[in-house]
Structure formats: C-alpha cells, structure tokens
Write a protein that holds these residues in place. Structure first.
Motif, mmCIF file in Angstrom:
data_model
loop_
_atom_site.group_PDB
_atom_site.id
_atom_site.type_symbol
_atom_site.label_atom_id
_atom_site.label_comp_id
_atom_site.label_asym_id
_atom_site.label_seq_id
_atom_site.Cartn_x
_atom_site.Cartn_y
_atom_site.Cartn_z
ATOM 1 N N ARG A 49 0.905 -1.257 0.018
ATOM 2 C CA ARG A 49 0.004 -0.143 -0.017
ATOM 3 C C ARG A 49 0.894 1.269 0.056
ATOM 4 O O ARG A 49 0.655 2.295 -0.919
ATOM 5 N N LEU A 50 1.971 1.184 0.901
ATOM 6 C CA LEU A 50 2.882 2.511 0.794
ATOM 7 C C LEU A 50 3.589 2.528 -0.855
ATOM 8 O O LEU A 50 3.518 3.718 -1.133
ATOM 9 N N ASP A 51 3.964 1.331 -1.171
ATOM 10 C CA ASP A 51 4.296 1.430 -2.624
ATOM 11 C C ASP A 51 3.563 2.219 -3.526
ATOM 12 O O ASP A 51 3.710 3.149 -4.409
ATOM 13 N N THR A 52 2.247 1.818 -3.545
ATOM 14 C CA THR A 52 1.124 2.448 -4.244
ATOM 15 C C THR A 52 1.132 3.782 -4.209
ATOM 16 O O THR A 52 1.034 4.528 -5.235
ATOM 17 N N ILE A 53 1.242 4.365 -2.757
ATOM 18 C CA ILE A 53 1.092 5.658 -2.881
ATOM 19 C C ILE A 53 2.296 6.385 -3.050
ATOM 20 O O ILE A 53 2.201 7.711 -3.707
ATOM 21 N N PHE A 54 3.574 6.015 -2.811
ATOM 22 C CA PHE A 54 4.624 6.795 -2.849
ATOM 23 C C PHE A 54 5.166 6.476 -4.210
ATOM 24 O O PHE A 54 6.153 7.446 -4.954
ATOM 25 N N LEU A 55 5.285 5.298 -5.068
ATOM 26 C CA LEU A 55 5.676 5.104 -6.253
ATOM 27 C C LEU A 55 4.752 5.184 -7.388
ATOM 28 O O LEU A 55 5.143 5.362 -8.673
ATOM 29 N N HIS A 56 3.520 5.031 -7.085
ATOM 30 C CA HIS A 56 2.455 4.758 -8.239
ATOM 31 C C HIS A 56 1.328 5.679 -8.216
ATOM 32 O O HIS A 56 0.311 5.652 -9.017
ATOM 33 N N PRO A 91 7.542 8.822 -9.110
ATOM 34 C CA PRO A 91 7.740 8.177 -7.649
ATOM 35 C C PRO A 91 8.415 9.304 -7.021
ATOM 36 O O PRO A 91 9.067 10.229 -7.114
ATOM 37 N N ASP A 92 8.026 9.136 -5.753
ATOM 38 C CA ASP A 92 8.671 9.872 -4.400
ATOM 39 C C ASP A 92 10.048 9.422 -4.413
ATOM 40 O O ASP A 92 10.473 8.242 -4.212
ATOM 41 N N PHE A 134 -7.410 1.940 -6.834
ATOM 42 C CA PHE A 134 -6.290 0.985 -6.917
ATOM 43 C C PHE A 134 -6.636 -0.507 -6.960
ATOM 44 O O PHE A 134 -5.838 -1.395 -7.138
ATOM 45 N N GLY A 135 -7.946 -0.963 -6.366
ATOM 46 C CA GLY A 135 -8.492 -2.211 -6.351
ATOM 47 C C GLY A 135 -8.482 -2.908 -5.448
ATOM 48 O O GLY A 135 -8.807 -4.280 -5.409
ATOM 49 N N PHE A 136 -7.720 -2.423 -4.405
ATOM 50 C CA PHE A 136 -7.592 -3.288 -3.320
ATOM 51 C C PHE A 136 -7.744 -2.517 -1.891
ATOM 52 O O PHE A 136 -7.268 -1.327 -2.331
ATOM 53 N N HIS A 137 -7.970 -2.969 -0.873
ATOM 54 C CA HIS A 137 -8.462 -2.280 0.136
ATOM 55 C C HIS A 137 -7.070 -1.530 0.848
ATOM 56 O O HIS A 137 -6.002 -2.264 0.697
ATOM 57 N N MET A 138 -7.168 -0.490 1.535
ATOM 58 C CA MET A 138 -5.894 0.313 2.025
ATOM 59 C C MET A 138 -5.583 -0.512 3.450
ATOM 60 O O MET A 138 -4.613 -1.019 3.675
#
Length: 341
Positions: free
Chosen positions: A107-114, A119-120, A303-307
């Motif tokens: 989930r962190l990857d999704t926020i920071f990279l995608h 990407p961050d 994103f298709g899945f729960h946080m």
C-alpha cells in the motif's frame, strides 16, 4: 524454484552474522524502558544481529513502515540558494516481517511510487534496496482481521522463516541467498498462512450508497464524543502515509537550515489547517469518517484493493478502546439499511 532448509538456532545466528556483513538487518524488536510509562517497554522495528533480538511473541506496537518512511526525515539542507541533499543509509536491507505488513508496504508502494506521474524519490531510494524475509504467521493475534482484508498471504519475499524454538526452517525463494543457507539440512516445504482470525469483518460495498447521506450519519457524532484525536492509530498503522513539511532555520539566519518531512495524520490536530486560518474536519468524528472511508472505500476505488490490511494495531493502541473492525461492521449495517437490503 525455492529450496527449503532447517537450521539450528546457532547456525541461524551464524547466517545472520554473515548476512550482516552485506546487509542492514531490520526486524521486530523489544526496546526496554522506551515505552510511554516509566520502566515500560515498547516494541517496534530496529537493527538486529541475532535470533535473540527478534521479538516474535506478539505484534509490534509500531509497524515496519518506519524502515522505509522515517518518522522524521531531513530531505535536504539549504544555504541561501545552495541546496545539499541529505545523506541516508544506502546499505542493502533485509526486513523480517509478517504477511500483513508486506501487504501494508504494498500500500505504501502504491502511494509513494504509483500515485502520480513521478515516484517519491526519497521513498524510492530506500525501497529499491529492500528484501523481505517473511515471518510465518499461521494463527495471528486477538485483534487481527487480515483474512477479512485479503492481506493474510504474500508471495513477495526473498526468504520465509518458521521459528520453531529449537531451530528455524527457511524457504529460500531468492537464489542469491542460497549460499548463506548452504550448511542447513534439506527440509520439506512448510510455509502456511493464517486462514481464520478471531476477529472477522465483512467489508461493505459502498458503491451504491448515498455517500452524502452516509457522511451526515449520526455514527460520526458518536465518534466525536469518543475519539480524543491523539493520532496513535495513524502512527501505528502500516498504511498511513501522510506527512507535513517543515523548513527549520538555524538560529536567526532564515537562509540557513534544512527541510524535513514529519509523520502526520488525519486524526492529528493541525493536519487540515490552511493559509488564512481555514481548517477542515475540526470534529474528531469527521476525522474518523475520513480515515474509515479512505481505508475501506476510496483507496479501493482507485487501486483495486483495500488500504487497510487488518493488522489490528489501531485497536491495540487506542486509549479510548475504539475498534476499527467494529466501525466497519457498523457501516455494513448502515449501508444495508440505506439500500434496503
């Protein structure tokens, strides 16, 4: 193709020693005397050097997100118009963690990279150096509800470990680690995942609910009277990723200092303050609503899945005994009433 080994505890310690020559080793630890009360311990993530350093008896108070997203991080230093990037520990890293936390880092990857066109860079430079060593979790703990959130399994690991007391079983999935475990005895496949938690929830589908009416529901007024906005749920959660930016000047020279980012969260006072004295979600119930909807609705729509991964840390740390899975269940009942199901 993975291979499986069995090592004595002493042999596993020798492997950790060898790994420590090439990798920074991080895992769940107990920190004596570092708790909120005098003489109390706290559990979180830190550097390890031996099997005895690993805290395996329970769930950590703090999640492993601080390994990739530090609580307070200096991004760069400034002097007039000159900018100097801050140094960071660039050693390759191994993190020992459970399946729910691997899913939390997804989930962190999704926020920071995608979550945007770029990407961050500060997160990315740490993330690209990390390998996961999965800690097998077959039963979970009282407040866990990872099965309900589809976060009880993961195949994103280099090695997986079963700690048996008198030894350690290791599945080596990443062949680059095979030489470290070459001295172990061959073993049969063993890895298993928790299939049922003591706590379970049915996450409601809110796509057919009038969200405007749901936002005004009296449930949030109740949370205004209970929640004290301490922010513990945000800081203990593996998937909360919000932060605030701070420019810190050295002494009276406003042109000399550093820029930091520091953890923040929707429950913490000041999070929604804006220029001109404006502020949103001043009521604590509104903050609870924002967090809940983000964890089980908004993020999935994007994103298709729960946080939320159902680690249960928010329940463990809340001083007001507010249960997040209970909130999810209540929203389920409300949504059924609103759609006449």
């Amino acid at each position: 193709m993975s291979t499986n080994k069995h090592l004595s505890n002493d042999a596993f310690d020798r492997v950790l020693c060898e790994l420590g020559r090439e990798y920074r080793l991080l895992g769940p630890r107990r920190f004596p005397g570092k708790g909120a009360h005098s003489g109390a311990d706290v559990t979180g993530y830190g550097e390890i050097g031996s099997l005895s350093d690993l805290y395996l008896e329970g769930k950590t108070y703090f999640s492993p997100k601080e390994c990739l997203f530090p609580v307070r991080e200096t991004l760069f230093y400034f002097r007039d118009k000159d900018i100097t990037p801050a140094a960071f520990d660039d050693r390759p890293t191994i993190i020992f963690l459970r399946p729910c936390d691997i899913n939390g880092i997804k989930r962190l990857d999704t926020i920071f990279l995608h979550n945007g066109s770029e990407p961050d860079p500060y997160y990315a430079r740490r993330r690209e150096r990390v390998k996961f060593f999965l800690i097998e979790c077959r039963e979970g703990f009282d407040s866990c509800f990872c099965v309900s959130m589809d976060a009880n399994r993961s195949d994103d690991y280099a090695c997986a470990c079963r700690f048996e007391g008198d030894g350690v079983r290791v599945e080596i999935k990443d062949g680059s680690f095979a030489p470290f475990f070459a001295g172990g005895e061959d073993a049969a496949a063993f890895l298993a995942f928790v299939t049922a938690n003591k706590t379970s929830v049915q996450v409601p589908d809110l796509s057919r609910v009038d969200l405007g009416a749901l936002f005004q529901h009296e449930i949030w007024q109740e949370y205004s009277s209970r929640c004290i906005a301490c922010g513990r749920c945000n800081t203990s959660c593996v998937t909360c990723s919000c932060f605030t930016m701070q420019d810190v000047s050295y002494g009276r020279n406003q042109a000399l200092g550093e820029r930091r980012r520091v953890w923040a969260g929707c429950h913490i006072d000041g999070f929604t303050d804006m220029a001109g004295g404006h502020s949103f979600r001043a009521k604590n119930g509104d903050r609870m609503r924002f967090k809940t909807m983000h964890k089980i609705n908004d993020f999935k729509r994007r994103f298709g899945f729960h946080m939320c991964v159902g680690c249960g840390r928010c329940d463990d740390v809340c001083p007001e005994y507010i249960s997040f899975p209970t909130c999810i269940e209540r929203l389920g009942r409300i949504s059924r009433e609103m759609t006449h199901e």
